[in-house]
Design a protein around this motif. Structure first.
Motif, PDB file in Angstrom:
ATOM      1  N   GLU A   1      13.713  -0.026   3.620  1.00  0.00           N
ATOM      2  CA  GLU A   1      13.869  -0.213   2.141  1.00  0.00           C
ATOM      3  C   GLU A   1      14.704  -1.210   1.811  1.00  0.00           C
ATOM      4  OE1 GLU A   1      14.479   2.718  -1.658  1.00  0.00           O
ATOM      5  OE2 GLU A   1      14.643   3.654   0.417  1.00  0.00           O
ATOM      6  N   SER A   2      16.005  -1.241   2.055  1.00  0.00           N
ATOM      7  CA  SER A   2      16.877  -2.215   1.626  1.00  0.00           C
ATOM      8  C   SER A   2      16.474  -3.730   1.966  1.00  0.00           C
ATOM      9  CB  SER A   2      18.350  -1.936   2.277  1.00  0.00           C
ATOM     10  OG  SER A   2      18.688  -0.791   1.766  1.00  0.00           O
ATOM     11  N   ILE A   3      15.737  -3.810   3.216  1.00  0.00           N
ATOM     12  CA  ILE A   3      15.381  -5.256   3.781  1.00  0.00           C
ATOM     13  C   ILE A   3      14.154  -5.589   2.769  1.00  0.00           C
ATOM     14  CG2 ILE A   3      14.284  -6.360   5.476  1.00  0.00           C
ATOM     15  CD1 ILE A   3      15.944  -4.568   7.351  1.00  0.00           C
ATOM     16  N   VAL A   4      13.328  -4.792   2.289  1.00  0.00           N
ATOM     17  CA  VAL A   4      12.110  -4.854   1.807  1.00  0.00           C
ATOM     18  C   VAL A   4      12.529  -5.255   0.269  1.00  0.00           C
ATOM     19  CG1 VAL A   4       9.918  -4.093   0.647  1.00  0.00           C
ATOM     20  CG2 VAL A   4      10.580  -3.543   2.788  1.00  0.00           C
ATOM     21  N   ASN A   5      13.636  -4.597  -0.262  1.00  0.00           N
ATOM     22  CA  ASN A   5      13.861  -4.938  -1.853  1.00  0.00           C
ATOM     23  C   ASN A   5      14.692  -6.339  -1.842  1.00  0.00           C
ATOM     24  OD1 ASN A   5      13.119  -2.351  -2.818  1.00  0.00           O
ATOM     25  ND2 ASN A   5      14.988  -1.433  -2.386  1.00  0.00           N
ATOM     26  N   ALA A   6      15.495  -6.571  -0.835  1.00  0.00           N
ATOM     27  CA  ALA A   6      16.099  -7.581  -0.640  1.00  0.00           C
ATOM     28  C   ALA A   6      15.471  -9.113  -0.523  1.00  0.00           C
ATOM     29  CB  ALA A   6      17.290  -7.879   0.197  1.00  0.00           C
ATOM     30  N   GLY A   7      14.168  -8.863   0.380  1.00  0.00           N
ATOM     31  CA  GLY A   7      13.358  -9.784   0.823  1.00  0.00           C
ATOM     32  C   GLY A   7      12.270 -10.115  -0.606  1.00  0.00           C
ATOM     33  N   GLN A   8      12.011  -9.249  -1.195  1.00  0.00           N
ATOM     34  CA  GLN A   8      11.479  -9.433  -2.464  1.00  0.00           C
ATOM     35  C   GLN A   8      11.920 -10.485  -3.297  1.00  0.00           C
ATOM     36  OE1 GLN A   8       9.829  -5.450  -3.515  1.00  0.00           O
ATOM     37  NE2 GLN A   8       8.198  -5.796  -2.352  1.00  0.00           N
ATOM     38  N   ARG A   9      13.438 -10.336  -3.372  1.00  0.00           N
ATOM     39  CA  ARG A   9      14.139 -10.756  -4.414  1.00  0.00           C
ATOM     40  C   ARG A   9      14.811 -12.264  -4.023  1.00  0.00           C
ATOM     41  NH1 ARG A   9      14.423  -5.526  -5.408  1.00  0.00           N
ATOM     42  NH2 ARG A   9      14.438  -4.675  -7.456  1.00  0.00           N
ATOM     43  N   PHE A  10      15.202 -12.282  -2.772  1.00  0.00           N
ATOM     44  CA  PHE A  10      16.009 -13.368  -2.274  1.00  0.00           C
ATOM     45  C   PHE A  10      15.527 -14.185  -1.070  1.00  0.00           C
ATOM     46  CE2 PHE A  10      18.816  -9.952  -3.656  1.00  0.00           C
ATOM     47  CZ  PHE A  10      19.485 -10.569  -4.832  1.00  0.00           C
ATOM     48  N   LEU A  11      14.154 -13.509  -0.676  1.00  0.00           N
ATOM     49  CA  LEU A  11      13.530 -14.206   0.735  1.00  0.00           C
ATOM     50  C   LEU A  11      13.396 -15.863   0.369  1.00  0.00           C
ATOM     51  CD1 LEU A  11      12.749 -14.117   3.550  1.00  0.00           C
ATOM     52  CD2 LEU A  11      10.413 -13.432   2.587  1.00  0.00           C
ATOM     53  N   SER A  12      13.067 -16.144  -0.763  1.00  0.00           N
ATOM     54  CA  SER A  12      12.771 -17.691  -1.061  1.00  0.00           C
ATOM     55  C   SER A  12      13.987 -18.141  -1.365  1.00  0.00           C
ATOM     56  CB  SER A  12      11.789 -17.715  -2.464  1.00  0.00           C
ATOM     57  OG  SER A  12      12.455 -17.126  -3.602  1.00  0.00           O
ATOM     58  N   ASP A  13      15.086 -17.615  -1.991  1.00  0.00           N
ATOM     59  CA  ASP A  13      16.384 -18.327  -2.100  1.00  0.00           C
ATOM     60  C   ASP A  13      17.601 -17.441  -1.879  1.00  0.00           C
ATOM     61  OD1 ASP A  13      18.439 -20.045  -2.669  1.00  0.00           O
ATOM     62  OD2 ASP A  13      17.926 -20.208  -4.784  1.00  0.00           O
TER      63      ASP A  13
ATOM     64  N   MET B   1      23.906  -2.390  -6.764  1.00  0.00           N
ATOM     65  CA  MET B   1      23.636  -3.257  -5.719  1.00  0.00           C
ATOM     66  C   MET B   1      22.518  -2.725  -4.768  1.00  0.00           C
ATOM     67  SD  MET B   1      25.713  -5.837  -5.871  1.00  0.00           S
ATOM     68  CE  MET B   1      25.993  -6.351  -4.124  1.00  0.00           C
ATOM     69  N   ALA B   2      22.488  -1.377  -4.719  1.00  0.00           N
ATOM     70  CA  ALA B   2      21.429  -0.617  -3.876  1.00  0.00           C
ATOM     71  C   ALA B   2      20.018  -1.030  -4.326  1.00  0.00           C
ATOM     72  CB  ALA B   2      21.782   0.867  -3.706  1.00  0.00           C
ATOM     73  N   LYS B   3      19.834  -1.195  -5.525  1.00  0.00           N
ATOM     74  CA  LYS B   3      18.665  -1.348  -6.070  1.00  0.00           C
ATOM     75  C   LYS B   3      17.962  -2.821  -5.547  1.00  0.00           C
ATOM     76  CE  LYS B   3      19.211   1.394 -10.147  1.00  0.00           C
ATOM     77  NZ  LYS B   3      18.896   1.341 -11.843  1.00  0.00           N
ATOM     78  N   ILE B   4      18.996  -3.793  -5.219  1.00  0.00           N
ATOM     79  CA  ILE B   4      18.433  -4.907  -4.951  1.00  0.00           C
ATOM     80  C   ILE B   4      18.550  -5.105  -3.571  1.00  0.00           C
ATOM     81  CG2 ILE B   4      18.969  -6.143  -7.129  1.00  0.00           C
ATOM     82  CD1 ILE B   4      21.440  -7.000  -6.119  1.00  0.00           C
ATOM     83  N   GLY B   5      18.711  -3.832  -2.669  1.00  0.00           N
ATOM     84  CA  GLY B   5      18.813  -3.908  -1.236  1.00  0.00           C
ATOM     85  C   GLY B   5      20.167  -4.495  -0.530  1.00  0.00           C
TER      86      GLY B   5
END
Length: 378
Positions: free
Chosen positions: A82-94, A141-145
């Motif tokens: 879940e945390s990986i998905v949330n962080a990936g959707q927000r920061f994967l591009s940068d 912080m948990a909301k953004i993974g």
């Protein structure tokens, strides 16, 4: 193998395309590899490593005093899907945006919490400040993974107002006073230790000098005794010989004195006493002659007595000449013996005179005088 991908240990592999799982736009693979069909699937990698963010923010305290606070946050993407998905959707591009966003989030919470605290609380209770900031930021912080491992308040500056300096002045003074006292005590202790060490060194030097002097005195005394042993022994032997010779000479002198007394002195004294008695008799004879000459009627009788008197004394002295006389008191003892002999002669003479005057004696009868040899020793 062609089309097979494996993520690094600190990475999460995100495979997009194909069927979605649980509404997520991509499939998450961690810890193992997976087959990715070319041209149909697309693979991206999200870091799971620790990331550091620095926050430097000017905050205003409850006392309206501005403080410049510098903090460091250590965070990372959570390990759960879940945390990986949330962080990936927000920061994967940068992915560098994770540090920027985290810093902004913590800066806001830091300003909010510092505004409810005093400078004294912030300065003296830094860990409390860090804990409150960390607790308030965790849900966001948990909301953004992202999860935060630690938050450290590195510095707090009052921007030159001098408030913190003034606040710390009493403590600094107390600390300086304690430091000065400790320094003085340490200096005194060091001086005492130096004095004690100097005293011990002096005492050791004195004891060493005393022991060396004693050793030297004993050595000198032993050497002197050894040097004097021969002369002292020789002198002692000579002294003993001289003492023995002196004693022998004294005994010889005493013996010779006794011999001289027995051989010379006593015979000489006896002869002198005999001569003196004869002189006394002669003097008495002269006196009687004088008295006889004065008396006409007794001239013949007196002459006869006078003629007999020397013979009487001579007979008495003859016993003295042959006698072994022990004179106890020297010349006085000889005088006493001589006086005794003369007295005996005069006694005999008086007896003759009385006999002559007795009526029963005839004129022509001879006068018999019994002269007994007197023992001077009696």
């Amino acid at each position: 193998m062609f089309g097979y991908k494996v993520p690094a240990p600190d990475q999460a592999m995100l495979i997009s395309g194909g069927r979605r799982q649980g509404g997520a736009p991509f499939r998450v693979v961690t810890g193992h590899g997976g087959f990715v069909m070319p041209f149909v699937r697309k693979v991206r990698f999200l870091t799971l490593a620790m990331i550091e963010a620095e926050v430097v923010e000017t905050c205003v305290t409850r006392q309206a005093i501005a403080l410049n606070v510098r903090a460091v946050i250590a965070f990372k993407v959570g390990n759960d899907p879940e945390s990986i998905v949330n962080a990936g959707q927000r920061f994967l591009s940068d992915q560098n945006q994770m540090s920027v966003l985290t810093g902004r989030i913590f800066a806001g919470h830091l300003r909010s919490i510092i505004g409810s605290m005093t400078v004294e609380e912030i300065v003296t209770e830094r860990q409390k400040l860090a804990t409150e900031v960390l607790d308030t930021s965790k849900p966001e912080m948990a909301k953004i993974g992202l999860i935060v491992d630690s938050l450290q308040i590195q510095s707090i500056d009052d921007l030159g107002s001098g408030y913190i300096e003034a606040m710390s002045a009493p403590h600094k003074a107390a600390i300086q006073r304690q430091a000065q006292i400790a320094q003085a005590q340490a200096t005194q202790t060091a001086q005492q230790a130096q004095q004690e060490a100097a005293r011990l060194q002096a005492e050791y030097a004195r004891q060493t000098a005393v022991v060396q002097a004693q050793y030297k005195a004993e050595i000198d005394r032993a050497q002197a005794e050894a040097a004097q042993a021969g002369p002292l022994a020789q002198a002692g032997a000579q002294r003993e010989v001289l003492a023995a010779q002196t004693e022998l000479a004294q005994r010889a002198a005493e013996l010779r004195q006794q011999q001289l007394v027995a051989e010379v002195v006593r015979p000489a004294e006896a002869e002198a006493e005999r001569i003196r008695l004869l002189a006394i008799a002669e003097a008495e004879r002269t006196r009687i002659l004088a008295e006889a000459a004065a008396s006409n009627d007794r001239v013949a009788l007196d002459r006869m007595l006078i003629d007999q008197l020397p013979q009487i004394v001579k007979e008495a002295a003859r016993g003295l000449a042959g006698a072994n006389v022990n004179v106890l008191n020297g010349a006085d003892g000889l005088g006493e013996i001589a006086a005794g002999l003369v007295g005996q002669g005069l006694t005999i003479l008086d007896s003759v005179k009385r006999n002559i005057g007795a009526p029963s004696r005839q004129r022509d009868e001879p006068i018999v005088i019994d002269v007994e040899r007197q023992d001077p020793a009696r």
